[in-house]
Motif scaffolding. Structure first.
Motif, PDB file in Angstrom:
ATOM      1  N   SER A  25     -10.836   8.048 -32.402  1.00  0.00           N
ATOM      2  CA  SER A  25     -11.069   9.474 -32.377  1.00  0.00           C
ATOM      3  C   SER A  25     -11.229  10.081 -31.165  1.00  0.00           C
ATOM      4  O   SER A  25     -11.389  11.383 -30.973  1.00  0.00           O
ATOM      5  N   PHE A  26     -11.572   9.598 -30.009  1.00  0.00           N
ATOM      6  CA  PHE A  26     -11.828  10.009 -28.663  1.00  0.00           C
ATOM      7  C   PHE A  26     -11.150   8.991 -27.690  1.00  0.00           C
ATOM      8  O   PHE A  26     -10.994   8.187 -27.783  1.00  0.00           O
ATOM      9  N   GLN A  27     -10.957   9.788 -26.616  1.00  0.00           N
ATOM     10  CA  GLN A  27     -10.249   9.116 -25.422  1.00  0.00           C
ATOM     11  C   GLN A  27     -11.367   8.937 -24.222  1.00  0.00           C
ATOM     12  O   GLN A  27     -11.356   7.939 -23.617  1.00  0.00           O
ATOM     13  N   HIS A  28     -12.531   9.306 -24.340  1.00  0.00           N
ATOM     14  CA  HIS A  28     -13.693   8.912 -23.563  1.00  0.00           C
ATOM     15  C   HIS A  28     -14.961   9.076 -24.283  1.00  0.00           C
ATOM     16  O   HIS A  28     -15.272   9.615 -25.204  1.00  0.00           O
ATOM     17  N   ALA A  29     -15.998   8.129 -23.696  1.00  0.00           N
ATOM     18  CA  ALA A  29     -17.106   7.879 -24.278  1.00  0.00           C
ATOM     19  C   ALA A  29     -18.393   7.896 -23.057  1.00  0.00           C
ATOM     20  O   ALA A  29     -17.870   7.159 -22.203  1.00  0.00           O
ATOM     21  N   VAL A  30     -19.651   8.797 -23.477  1.00  0.00           N
ATOM     22  CA  VAL A  30     -20.581   8.475 -22.506  1.00  0.00           C
ATOM     23  C   VAL A  30     -21.840   7.959 -23.218  1.00  0.00           C
ATOM     24  O   VAL A  30     -21.882   8.698 -24.194  1.00  0.00           O
ATOM     25  N   LEU A  31     -22.472   7.059 -22.681  1.00  0.00           N
ATOM     26  CA  LEU A  31     -23.679   6.523 -23.287  1.00  0.00           C
ATOM     27  C   LEU A  31     -24.773   6.651 -22.300  1.00  0.00           C
ATOM     28  O   LEU A  31     -24.718   6.259 -21.243  1.00  0.00           O
ATOM     29  N   ILE A  32     -25.590   7.601 -22.712  1.00  0.00           N
ATOM     30  CA  ILE A  32     -26.962   7.755 -21.914  1.00  0.00           C
ATOM     31  C   ILE A  32     -28.088   7.232 -22.496  1.00  0.00           C
ATOM     32  O   ILE A  32     -28.505   7.608 -23.527  1.00  0.00           O
ATOM     33  N   GLY A  33     -28.716   6.367 -21.678  1.00  0.00           N
ATOM     34  CA  GLY A  33     -29.861   5.827 -22.084  1.00  0.00           C
ATOM     35  C   GLY A  33     -31.032   6.304 -21.274  1.00  0.00           C
ATOM     36  O   GLY A  33     -31.223   6.029 -20.135  1.00  0.00           O
ATOM     37  N   VAL A  34     -32.088   6.811 -22.152  1.00  0.00           N
ATOM     38  CA  VAL A  34     -33.438   7.495 -21.532  1.00  0.00           C
ATOM     39  C   VAL A  34     -34.376   6.443 -21.809  1.00  0.00           C
ATOM     40  O   VAL A  34     -34.983   6.188 -22.813  1.00  0.00           O
TER      41      VAL A  34
END
Length: 298
Positions: A25-34
């Motif tokens: 569904s996507f070409q990129h992903a970013v996971l942001i952990g706070v």
């Protein structure tokens, strides 16, 4: 209207991966952990950036693993397994702690494959990146597996490094760890005014990261995920209270069905969901399953 549904398949092969990968569904992903941002953080702080992600995506209340410390939960977020599987129970863990164990059908002393390793083995030439300002994060990822892995002195430098890299290299997957909310929780107490101010700063930094994806020209091809490892009670965490166990999970991307109702989301389901969105196979030995997030192609 075609729908790409992020569902885990039940077809396994002897190599330990799904036989038929999901459609990307996507070409990129970013996971942001706070780090340390409990579910009470966003509702009680001024967070326009995260509010926008919620408006355009799915906002879940997830459950972390026991004990509710950073080490076990960042491990679960990266390798898709419960703490009873990956055997990380404290923040002092290093790979030496499993030198006599065999996990996930690997070699003795070898870590359960993280999301970084799964992506690297599936697509050896793509860019992946890890940025953090808590040094221990480096223990929970295979050595030299990400294209770039950089530690920084604080959340501002962590974000600056990530923003610069995203703009220039357009990585397929990026994990960004921000530690200052947890630091404030220990110093001033969870649910205190300084704590909510720290959440608001995290919101601003997340805005800078999202802007980098827009400037790189890959915003509409990117899945955005924001979550945490634990909440807290007073100035500590590690127990089994609701405030310590529940974490926010924000999943947003182009075409997200914002009316979805998903229950029983667990922290170790997040990496499986990201792999599924990227059209990659999920290791059989992971405990996590891809959440059934629906994205509509328009």
């Amino acid at each position: 209207m075609n729908k790409c549904i992020l569902l885990i398949s039940c077809l396994w092969v002897s190599l330990g991966f799904l036989e038929v990968p999901a459609q990307a569904s996507f070409q990129h992903a970013v996971l942001i952990g706070v780090d340390g941002m409990g579910v009470y953080g966003i509702p009680n702080a001024v967070t326009p950036v995260m509010d926008a992600l919620i408006h355009d995506g799915v906002h879940l209340t997830g459950e972390n693993v026991m004990p509710t410390k950073s080490g076990p939960n960042w491990t679960s977020l990266l390798n898709g397994c419960d703490s009873e599987t990956h055997k990380v129970y404290h923040n002092r863990w290093t790979q030496r702690d499993i030198k006599e164990r065999v996990l996930c059908g690997g070699k003795k002393g070898e870590m359960i494959p993280t999301i970084f390793r799964v992506i690297r083995e599936a697509k050896p030439d793509v860019q992946t990146a890890l940025f953090h300002d808590w040094p221990n994060i480096s223990h929970y990822v295979e050595r030299d597996i990400a294209t770039v892995q950089a530690g920084a002195k604080d959340e501002d430098m962590t974000t600056a490094l990530a923003v610069s890299y995203i703009r220039q290299f357009k990585p397929v997957f990026t994990f960004i760890h921000l530690d200052h909310v947890d630091i404030t929780g220990h110093a001033e107490g969870h649910k205190s005014p300084p704590y909510y101010q720290a959440v608001e700063k995290a919101d601003s930094l997340i805005g800078e990261i999202i802007q980098a994806y827009k400037e790189a020209g890959i915003y509409e091809q990117t899945l955005f995920v924001v979550t945490s490892d634990h909440g807290g009670k007073g100035k500590s965490h590690g127990g089994n209270t609701i405030d310590e166990r529940q974490i926010p999970i924000l999943i947003s991307g182009k075409g997200a069905d914002t009316h979805q109702k998903i229950e029983d989301a667990r922290i170790f389901d997040i990496p499986a969901t990201i792999l599924d969105a990227l059209g990659l196979s999920v290791p059989e030995c992971w405990d996590g399953e891809a959440l059934a997030i629906v994205f509509e192609e328009k």
